[in-house]
Scaffold this active site. Structure first.
Site: not given
Ligand code: GLN
Length: 190
Positions: A49, A81, A108, A135-136, A171, A173
């Site tokens: 997130g 993440c 980051r 993702i980022r 990720h 998941e």
């Protein structure tokens, strides 16, 4: 008895973790407020997130100190993440860290703005062809002694383990591959 897993559910991709763990036979519940910590649990999930938002909410809701205490005492944790950023002892170009129980340095959004999301496949702790959506993602730029690197992409660690803390920069998941969650239940929590 089935393992009981508490999933931090303030923001981000927490439902996906719950579905995977439930499919593997674990009992999951969400942590949204301090009273949720009264229920017993055997492991914690820190989802992806936005780490800045999660860090702020954790403190505002009074969840930060009790969770940090459990992590310090060795509560097993799976972090993805943003969750990995929360665990990291140092965040590059940031004076503030969060739980800081995992002796790594992370940078980051290290893969740039344009090419910030990508897919890779790599080996993880001896398992091959594990799908890894980024993702980022943060990049793990340094690991202290005792941190075990379980997977690498482009020569950077993307999965590390330190005792009962398993931290990923991608990720699993959101893929159909449940092997990393199964590894967590089988190897990290035992
Ligand atoms: N870029 C996010 C952060 O810094 C992490 C992204 C993610 O969790 N997918 O918190």
């Amino acid at each position: 008895m089935n393992p009981r897993i508490a999933v931090l559910a303030l923001q981000g991709a927490f439902r996906e973790h719950m579905l995977v763990f439930a499919a593997l036979g674990a009992e999951c519940f969400e942590i949204r407020q301090r009273a949720d910590l009264d229920r017993p649990f055997d492991a914690l999930v820190l989802p992806g997130g936005e780490s800045t938002v999660q860090g702020k909410l954790l403190r505002e809701l009074g969840l930060f100190d009790p969770l940090r205490q459990r992590l310090r005492r060795g509560m097993p944790v799976l972090a993805t993440c943003a969750g990995t950023i929360l665990l990291a002892e140092r965040i590059a170009s940031d004076s503030v860290s969060h739980f800081a129980t995992l002796p790594i340095t992370v940078e980051r959004n290290a893969y740039g703005r344009q090419l910030s999301s990508f897919h890779a496949e790599s080996a993880f702790a001896g398992m091959t062809g594990v799908p890894m959506p980024f993702i980022r993602a943060p990049r793990i730029t340094a690991c202290a002694e005792g941190v075990e690197v379980l997977a690498e992409v482009d020569k950077f660690p993307v999965a590390v383990r330190y005792g009962r803390q398993l931290a990923l920069t991608f990720h699993p998941e959101i893929t159909a591959d449940r092997r990393i969650h199964a590894y967590f239940l089988r190897e990290v929590m035992r």
